[in-house]
Design a protein around this motif. Structure first.
Motif, mmCIF file in Angstrom:
data_model
loop_
_atom_site.group_PDB
_atom_site.id
_atom_site.type_symbol
_atom_site.label_atom_id
_atom_site.label_comp_id
_atom_site.label_asym_id
_atom_site.label_seq_id
_atom_site.Cartn_x
_atom_site.Cartn_y
_atom_site.Cartn_z
ATOM 1 N N GLU A 130 0.041 1.652 -10.493
ATOM 2 C CA GLU A 130 -1.148 1.000 -11.050
ATOM 3 C C GLU A 130 -0.799 -0.297 -11.770
ATOM 4 O OE1 GLU A 130 -4.892 2.099 -13.998
ATOM 5 O OE2 GLU A 130 -3.327 3.585 -13.577
ATOM 6 N N ASN A 131 0.305 -0.277 -12.541
ATOM 7 C CA ASN A 131 0.710 -1.492 -13.271
ATOM 8 C C ASN A 131 1.136 -2.599 -12.297
ATOM 9 O OD1 ASN A 131 0.197 -0.208 -15.700
ATOM 10 N ND2 ASN A 131 2.339 0.483 -15.959
ATOM 11 N N ASP A 132 1.640 -2.232 -11.170
ATOM 12 C CA ASP A 132 2.122 -3.226 -10.202
ATOM 13 C C ASP A 132 1.035 -3.687 -9.255
ATOM 14 O OD1 ASP A 132 4.586 -4.260 -10.425
ATOM 15 O OD2 ASP A 132 5.531 -3.087 -8.836
ATOM 16 N N GLY A 133 -0.147 -3.090 -9.316
ATOM 17 C CA GLY A 133 -1.247 -3.521 -8.461
ATOM 18 C C GLY A 133 -1.139 -3.044 -7.031
ATOM 19 N N VAL A 134 -0.430 -1.910 -6.797
ATOM 20 C CA VAL A 134 -0.289 -1.366 -5.441
ATOM 21 C C VAL A 134 -1.547 -0.566 -5.095
ATOM 22 C CG1 VAL A 134 1.074 0.127 -3.945
ATOM 23 C CG2 VAL A 134 2.205 -1.272 -5.686
ATOM 24 N N GLN A 135 -2.023 -0.734 -3.856
ATOM 25 C CA GLN A 135 -3.193 0.008 -3.396
ATOM 26 C C GLN A 135 -2.759 1.435 -3.039
ATOM 27 O OE1 GLN A 135 -5.168 -1.807 -0.114
ATOM 28 N NE2 GLN A 135 -6.675 -0.152 0.119
ATOM 29 N N VAL A 136 -3.332 2.427 -3.738
ATOM 30 C CA VAL A 136 -2.914 3.834 -3.612
ATOM 31 C C VAL A 136 -4.032 4.634 -2.948
ATOM 32 C CG1 VAL A 136 -2.126 5.900 -4.810
ATOM 33 C CG2 VAL A 136 -1.476 3.624 -5.662
ATOM 34 N N SER A 137 -3.648 5.528 -1.998
ATOM 35 C CA SER A 137 -4.588 6.468 -1.374
ATOM 36 C C SER A 137 -3.879 7.817 -1.207
ATOM 37 C CB SER A 137 -5.056 5.940 -0.018
ATOM 38 O OG SER A 137 -3.957 5.796 0.874
ATOM 39 N N ALA A 138 -4.637 8.855 -0.977
ATOM 40 C CA ALA A 138 -4.098 10.217 -0.796
ATOM 41 C C ALA A 138 -4.697 10.831 0.470
ATOM 42 C CB ALA A 138 -4.402 11.077 -2.016
ATOM 43 N N TYR A 139 -3.990 11.784 1.075
ATOM 44 C CA TYR A 139 -4.506 12.462 2.278
ATOM 45 C C TYR A 139 -3.989 13.908 2.304
ATOM 46 C CZ TYR A 139 0.174 11.591 4.214
ATOM 47 O OH TYR A 139 1.519 11.563 4.424
ATOM 48 N N GLN A 140 -4.784 14.753 2.971
ATOM 49 C CA GLN A 140 -4.399 16.176 3.118
ATOM 50 C C GLN A 140 -3.561 16.312 4.380
ATOM 51 O OE1 GLN A 140 -5.145 18.588 0.895
ATOM 52 N NE2 GLN A 140 -3.997 20.127 2.083
ATOM 53 N N THR B 235 0.847 -1.198 0.000
ATOM 54 C CA THR B 235 0.000 0.000 0.000
ATOM 55 C C THR B 235 0.877 1.241 0.000
ATOM 56 O OG1 THR B 235 -0.099 0.085 2.423
ATOM 57 C CG2 THR B 235 -1.812 -1.185 1.275
ATOM 58 N N VAL B 236 0.316 2.309 -0.560
ATOM 59 C CA VAL B 236 1.016 3.602 -0.612
ATOM 60 C C VAL B 236 0.001 4.709 -0.313
ATOM 61 C CG1 VAL B 236 2.136 5.285 -2.098
ATOM 62 C CG2 VAL B 236 2.831 2.907 -2.188
ATOM 63 N N SER B 237 0.384 5.647 0.550
ATOM 64 C CA SER B 237 -0.420 6.839 0.819
ATOM 65 C C SER B 237 0.415 8.066 0.467
ATOM 66 C CB SER B 237 -0.844 6.907 2.290
ATOM 67 O OG SER B 237 -1.689 5.820 2.615
ATOM 68 N N THR C 220 4.928 13.666 0.513
ATOM 69 C CA THR C 220 5.410 12.619 1.426
ATOM 70 C C THR C 220 4.646 11.322 1.132
ATOM 71 O OG1 THR C 220 5.894 14.258 3.142
ATOM 72 C CG2 THR C 220 5.711 11.951 3.826
ATOM 73 N N ILE C 221 5.390 10.248 0.948
ATOM 74 C CA ILE C 221 4.792 8.942 0.631
ATOM 75 C C ILE C 221 5.064 7.997 1.794
ATOM 76 C CG2 ILE C 221 4.804 6.982 -0.954
ATOM 77 C CD1 ILE C 221 5.684 8.850 -3.147
ATOM 78 N N THR C 222 3.991 7.429 2.349
ATOM 79 C CA THR C 222 4.106 6.405 3.382
ATOM 80 C C THR C 222 3.379 5.157 2.907
ATOM 81 O OG1 THR C 222 2.125 7.188 4.488
ATOM 82 C CG2 THR C 222 4.216 8.117 5.240
ATOM 83 N N GLY C 223 3.832 4.003 3.366
ATOM 84 C CA GLY C 223 3.185 2.761 2.941
ATOM 85 C C GLY C 223 3.714 1.558 3.688
ATOM 86 N N THR C 224 3.234 0.385 3.258
ATOM 87 C CA THR C 224 3.668 -0.873 3.878
ATOM 88 C C THR C 224 4.205 -1.788 2.803
ATOM 89 O OG1 THR C 224 1.433 -1.760 3.671
ATOM 90 C CG2 THR C 224 2.007 -0.703 5.757
ATOM 91 N N LEU C 225 5.198 -2.584 3.182
ATOM 92 C CA LEU C 225 5.754 -3.580 2.283
ATOM 93 C C LEU C 225 4.958 -4.885 2.392
ATOM 94 C CD1 LEU C 225 9.547 -2.961 3.001
ATOM 95 C CD2 LEU C 225 8.153 -2.007 1.140
ATOM 96 N N THR C 226 5.232 -5.790 1.499
ATOM 97 C CA THR C 226 4.502 -7.058 1.511
ATOM 98 C C THR C 226 4.792 -7.851 2.774
ATOM 99 O OG1 THR C 226 6.337 -8.024 0.275
ATOM 100 C CG2 THR C 226 4.441 -7.226 -0.996
ATOM 101 N N LYS C 227 5.928 -7.591 3.396
ATOM 102 C CA LYS C 227 6.259 -8.292 4.638
ATOM 103 C C LYS C 227 5.693 -7.571 5.875
ATOM 104 C CE LYS C 227 10.536 -10.246 2.777
ATOM 105 N NZ LYS C 227 11.985 -10.396 2.974
#
Length: 600
Positions: free
Chosen positions: A76-86, A38-40, A46-53
């Motif tokens: 998008e091509n890699d199938g990562v779940q993307v979100s945005a925040y203020q 996942t990526v926010s 600033t990009i925060t997220g979690t790895l598959t592990k």
């Protein structure tokens, strides 16, 4: 505060400790390797997220990556779940929203504690400290001032000593049926030693002495002055017998409903409370009020009646004998030269107050110290007197030869007429050295302390004041601007002769004194008579001045040779002693003076 910090900042600190910081290139590599779940994306890149592990990471994306769509297409091509925040600054918002509330609560708690401590008598702050009097209690054993330190004024010291004796031995007066005074008011010009007398009372008395300034009762809040008066008298009664000293009582004792303070609630309440405490239902003869003022004419009549200020003691300017004693007191720790005659200095200082005499001795000591001498000479006292009366001598002031001759003629006229007039004060010294605003000075030394002035003395005084201008008219045929001060002084004297002393045949034995301050040099602008009377006053004043000037001119014309001789002597020596003036005038050095006629 600790709970607040944990609740609001604990989660962020815990997350920051378990989050891995990587760069943007590493993020792209892991996205390509299918290691990002996942990526926010924040509003600031600033990009925060979690790895598959399950591990968390954060990175900062460049601006071009967010605007070109390159990062979005890869995620998008890699199938990562993307979100945005203020993104927002939580800490700043929290401080802005909570700080006013915290400040208000803190101020409320602080004020509550101060008021509680003041009302219960603890500490000197709070409301109780505001209402509490600012009086100072003086221990009777500690003050160093005694009546022996106050030179002269024996009658005044005796009256005050009786008050102290009454407080110390009241039974002695009760057996005779005598009631002690409630208050003693010292009245006199500034610098006559009224406060010094009060300090001497504090030193002599073996009773508590409460000292307070009159202005300390006055506050901007209505009722505080009255509260302080009550508190002061309550403290004095607890320590009774006691003395309360109020310095400059005119600050609170002014007339009610008259003048600029009319209708002022705080002033009137303070005065009313003072009146009630001194002689009201709670009157107590074991507390005596001692006060001083140099403005008795503004005091409320209720304050001056018997039962409040029973004794009103006049403290005038010191007489000749008192001035001599005061000089001895101030000079007893000084080393005086053999040529110093304190009696002569006392004669040369009429109108000086005790403070002026102390300043005179100190100025003489300063001059001796500047000359690196331990002894004070007679010249030091003469120069100190000139400094106080005329101002600092300007050594750099150089007159033109014509101006110097005019000044010499002018001062010679003053000195000769003073030596020739049978009722004028004797001449002590003449100088043409500039001092202050004066270009030259003629010193006259009274033989005795006068309290009654007859018409002959006043007429000769007018002639002496106008003699400088008369000498210029005799020698040069015209007057100069140097007679401005002489004319002003002569005019003031002539106005009083006509308007107050009844020395005008045309106006008759009437007096129109202008209301003025009793001890301060402040005259009221109003005149208590009509315009027609003012015209007669002006006419008579002009007549007196013209007659005095003509008398001076006649004297100088008959003694023209003496006038020229004294002028030449002044131009040569700059300062001439009074003995030489009488020798030139052909008169004895100690002229006789007429005894004033008896007045009813």
């Amino acid at each position: 505060m600790a709970v607040f910090m944990i609740l609001f900042f604990g989660p962020d600190l815990l997350a920051s400790a378990t989050t891995q910081h990587i760069d943007y290139s590493t993020l792209l590599t892991r996205v390509q390797a299918h290691q990002v779940r996942t990526v926010s994306v924040g509003s600031d890149g600033t990009i925060t997220g979690t790895l598959t592990k399950g591990a968390r990471f954060t990175t900062q994306a460049p601006l071009w990556a967010l605007t070109t769509g390159d990062l979005a297409s890869r995620l998008e091509n890699d199938g990562v779940q993307v979100s945005a925040y203020q993104q927002s600054d939580t800490l700043r918002q929290l401080i802005v929203s909570l700080l006013p509330t915290l400040l208000f609560l803190g101020a409320a708690v602080w004020i509550g504690r101060r008021m509680q401590g003041g009302l219960t008598g603890g500490g000197s702050g709070g409301l109780g400290g505001l209402l509490r009097t600012k009086g100072r209690v003086t221990d009777a054993e500690r003050p160093a001032t005694r009546f022996t330190d106050v030179a002269g004024y024996e009658g005044i010291k005796q009256e005050i000593r009786e008050v102290v004796d009454y407080l110390q031995r009241p039974d002695r007066y009760r057996r005779a049926g005598a009631r002690g005074p409630r208050g003693v008011l010292l009245m006199g010009p500034p610098g006559t030693g009224k406060t010094l007398l009060a300090r001497a009372v504090a030193g002599e008395a073996r009773v508590p002495f409460f000292a307070m300034e009159g202005s300390a009762f006055v506050e901007m809040f209505v009722g505080l002055g009255a509260s302080r008066v009550r508190d002061l008298f309550a403290q004095a009664r607890q320590a009774a017998p006691a003395i309360i000293f109020v310095d400059e009582i005119d600050a609170i004792g002014g007339r009610r409903g008259v003048g600029a303070v009319a209708g002022h609630d705080e002033h009137e309440q303070t005065l009313n409370q003072l009146l009630a405490e001194m002689d009201g239902f709670s009157g107590d003869s074991s507390v005596v009020v001692l006060a001083n003022t140099n403005r008795p004419e503004v005091l409320d009549p209720a304050l001056l009646r018997p039962g409040r200020f029973d004794r009103q003691v006049q403290v005038p300017l010191p007489a000749l004998a008192d001035r001599e004693r005061i000089l001895y007191v101030h000079a007893r720790d000084k080393c005086l030269a053999t040529d110093v005659n304190l009696s002569k200095i006392a004669r040369a200082t009429p109108g000086f107050s005790g403070a002026d005499l102390a300043n005179l001795v100190n100025e003489a000591a300063l001059r001796a110290a500047r000359a690196d001498r331990d002894e004070l000479s007679a010249a030091d006292f003469d120069q100190a007197r000139d400094r106080l009366v005329l101002g600092q001598r300007d050594e750099s002031s150089v007159l033109l030869p014509t101006e110097q001759r005019t000044v010499a003629v002018h001062e010679s006229g003053h000195a000769l007429v003073a030596a020739l007039a049978p009722n004028a004060d004797p001449v002590a010294k003449v100088t043409i050295l500039p001092s202050g605003m004066a270009l030259g000075v003629t010193h006259q030394l009274p033989e005795d302390e006068r309290r009654l002035y007859n018409e002959a003395y006043l007429t000769d005084s007018l002639a002496v004041r106008l003699a400088g201008r008369a000498a210029e008219l005799v020698v040069f045929g015209q007057a100069s601007t140097g007679a401005g001060d002489d004319l002003a002084g002569a005019t003031r004297l002539a106005v009083r002769m006509v308007r107050e002393f009844g020395l005008s045949d045309r106006l008759g034995p009437v007096a129109y004194p202008v209301p003025s301050s009793t001890y301060l040099d402040a005259e009221a602008p109003d005149r208590p008579y009509a315009e027609a009377t003012q015209r007669m006053v002006d006419h008579e004043v002009a007549r007196l001045l013209r007659t005095a000037e003509q008398h001076a001119i006649d004297l100088l014309q008959r003694h023209r040779r003496a006038l020229d001789e004294l002028t030449g002597r002044l131009l040569e020596e700059e300062t001439v002693d009074g003995q030489a003036v009488y020798e030139i005038a052909g008169r004895p050095a100690t002229p006789t003076t007429l005894v004033p006629k008896e007045a009813s």
